[in-house]
Motif scaffolding. Structure first.
Motif, short mmCIF file in Angstrom:
data_model
loop_
_atom_site.label_atom_id
_atom_site.label_comp_id
_atom_site.label_asym_id
_atom_site.label_seq_id
_atom_site.Cartn_x
_atom_site.Cartn_y
_atom_site.Cartn_z
N TYR A 71 0.84 -1.20 0.00
CA TYR A 71 0.00 0.00 0.00
C TYR A 71 0.87 1.25 0.00
O TYR A 71 1.84 1.34 0.75
CB TYR A 71 -0.91 0.00 1.23
CG TYR A 71 -1.76 -1.25 1.30
CD1 TYR A 71 -2.95 -1.33 0.61
CD2 TYR A 71 -1.34 -2.36 2.03
CE1 TYR A 71 -3.72 -2.48 0.64
CE2 TYR A 71 -2.10 -3.51 2.08
CZ TYR A 71 -3.29 -3.57 1.38
OH TYR A 71 -4.05 -4.70 1.41
N PHE A 72 0.49 2.21 -0.84
CA PHE A 72 1.23 3.46 -0.94
C PHE A 72 0.37 4.66 -0.56
O PHE A 72 0.90 5.72 -0.23
CB PHE A 72 1.75 3.66 -2.37
CG PHE A 72 2.68 2.58 -2.80
CD1 PHE A 72 4.00 2.55 -2.36
CD2 PHE A 72 2.26 1.59 -3.66
CE1 PHE A 72 4.87 1.55 -2.75
CE2 PHE A 72 3.13 0.59 -4.07
CZ PHE A 72 4.43 0.57 -3.62
N GLY A 73 -0.93 4.53 -0.64
CA GLY A 73 -1.84 5.62 -0.33
C GLY A 73 -3.23 5.09 -0.06
O GLY A 73 -3.53 3.92 -0.35
N PRO A 74 -4.09 5.92 0.50
CA PRO A 74 -5.42 5.44 0.88
C PRO A 74 -6.32 5.16 -0.33
O PRO A 74 -6.26 5.83 -1.34
CB PRO A 74 -5.98 6.60 1.71
CG PRO A 74 -5.27 7.81 1.20
CD PRO A 74 -3.89 7.34 0.81
N GLU A 98 0.59 -9.04 -12.16
CA GLU A 98 0.90 -7.88 -11.34
C GLU A 98 -0.20 -6.85 -11.53
O GLU A 98 -0.62 -6.60 -12.66
CB GLU A 98 2.28 -7.33 -11.71
CG GLU A 98 3.37 -8.35 -11.46
CD GLU A 98 4.74 -7.94 -11.92
OE1 GLU A 98 5.70 -8.62 -11.53
OE2 GLU A 98 4.87 -6.94 -12.66
N ILE A 99 -0.66 -6.30 -10.42
CA ILE A 99 -1.83 -5.43 -10.42
C ILE A 99 -1.51 -4.13 -9.71
O ILE A 99 -0.86 -4.12 -8.66
CB ILE A 99 -3.03 -6.11 -9.71
CG1 ILE A 99 -3.32 -7.49 -10.30
CG2 ILE A 99 -4.27 -5.23 -9.80
CD1 ILE A 99 -2.75 -8.62 -9.52
N GLY A 100 -1.96 -3.02 -10.29
CA GLY A 100 -1.86 -1.72 -9.66
C GLY A 100 -3.25 -1.13 -9.51
O GLY A 100 -4.07 -1.23 -10.44
N GLY A 105 -8.05 9.79 -11.62
CA GLY A 105 -7.27 10.99 -11.86
C GLY A 105 -5.83 10.92 -11.39
O GLY A 105 -5.08 11.88 -11.56
N GLU A 106 -5.42 9.81 -10.78
CA GLU A 106 -4.05 9.70 -10.28
C GLU A 106 -3.21 8.83 -11.22
O GLU A 106 -3.69 7.83 -11.75
CB GLU A 106 -4.02 9.15 -8.86
CG GLU A 106 -4.65 10.13 -7.87
CD GLU A 106 -4.51 9.70 -6.42
OE1 GLU A 106 -3.91 8.64 -6.15
OE2 GLU A 106 -5.02 10.43 -5.56
N SER A 107 -1.97 9.23 -11.42
CA SER A 107 -1.12 8.52 -12.36
C SER A 107 -0.18 7.51 -11.70
O SER A 107 0.47 6.72 -12.39
CB SER A 107 -0.29 9.51 -13.18
OG SER A 107 0.53 10.28 -12.32
N VAL A 108 -0.09 7.53 -10.37
CA VAL A 108 0.71 6.53 -9.66
C VAL A 108 -0.22 5.68 -8.80
O VAL A 108 -1.26 6.14 -8.33
CB VAL A 108 1.83 7.16 -8.80
CG1 VAL A 108 2.85 7.85 -9.69
CG2 VAL A 108 1.29 8.11 -7.78
N ALA A 109 0.19 4.45 -8.59
CA ALA A 109 -0.65 3.48 -7.88
C ALA A 109 -0.76 3.79 -6.39
O ALA A 109 0.22 4.16 -5.75
CB ALA A 109 -0.09 2.08 -8.07
N SER A 110 -1.96 3.61 -5.87
CA SER A 110 -2.19 3.68 -4.42
C SER A 110 -1.87 2.35 -3.76
O SER A 110 -1.59 2.29 -2.56
CB SER A 110 -3.64 4.06 -4.12
OG SER A 110 -3.89 5.38 -4.57
N ALA A 111 -1.95 1.27 -4.54
CA ALA A 111 -1.59 -0.07 -4.05
C ALA A 111 -1.13 -0.89 -5.26
O ALA A 111 -1.62 -0.69 -6.37
CB ALA A 111 -2.78 -0.74 -3.38
#
Length: 145
Positions: A71-74, A98-100, A105-111
Motif C-alpha cells: 500500500y502506498f496511499g489510501p 501484477e496489479i496496480g 485521476g491519479e497517475s501513480v498506484a495507491s496499491a
C-alpha cells in the motif's frame, strides 16, 4: 514488484472498478481483503477480455498459490479505481499477474501487488499442467517490459 509505486503506463490492461461502502474498514479505508478481491476481479476480467480459454470448459485451471499487496496511499469508498494488470512472468505451468490500483485521476498506484496462478489438472487439482497454447497466446501481449 519494486518498492516504489508504479505508474499507469507500466500496465497493459485496465478495469474501472467502483469501491463499495462495505469495502471500508473502521478506519475509513479499503480493508486489505477488499484490495485482494480487487486484484482477483481485475485478473479474472483481464483473462475474459483477453480471450483466454474459459475455465468452466477447460481441463486445465489456474489456482492461486500466492498473493501480495503493498500500500502506498489510501483507497476507500467512494473511490472509483482503475485496476491495471500486466503479466510479470509467464512460465511453463504458472503465471504471475501484477496489479496496480489507481484512484481516479491519479497517475501513480495507491496499491500494487501480485497473484500467482499455477495451472493444474481440473480433476486432481494437484498435477501442474503446461499452460494451454490459447492461454499463452492471450497473455503474451500483457507481458511487462
Amino acid at each position: 514488484m519494486s518498492k516504489r509505486n508504479g505508474s499507469r503506463d507500466e500496465y497493459r490492461f485496465f478495469l474501472a472498478m467502483p469501491t463499495r461502502w462495505s469495502d471500508n474498514d473502521r478506519y475509513g479505508h479499503a480493508d486489505s481483503a477488499a484490495c485482494h478481491a480487487y486484484f482477483d476481479t481485475a485478473v479474472a476480467r483481464c483473462l475474459i477480455d483477453s480471450g483466454a480459454p474459459c475455465p468452466a470448459d477447460s481441463p486445465v485451471i489456474g489456482v492461486v498459490v500466492e498473493t501480495h499487496c503493498r500500500y502506498f496511499g489510501p483507497i476507500g469508498f467512494p473511490d472509483t479505481l482503475a485496476a491495471g494488470v500486466r503479466v510479470g512472468h509467464l512460465g511453463n505451468t504458472s503465471v504471475r499477474y501484477e496489479i496496480g490500483l489507481f484512484r481516479e485521476g491519479e497517475s501513480v498506484a495507491s496499491a500494487e501487488g501480485h497473484l500467482v496462478h499455477v495451472y493444474v489438472d481440473r480433476e486432481t487439482r494437484r498435477q501442474p499442467m503446461p499452460l494451454p497454447p490459447a492461454l499463452r497466446a492471450a497473455l503474451a501481449p500483457l507481458l511487462a517490459d
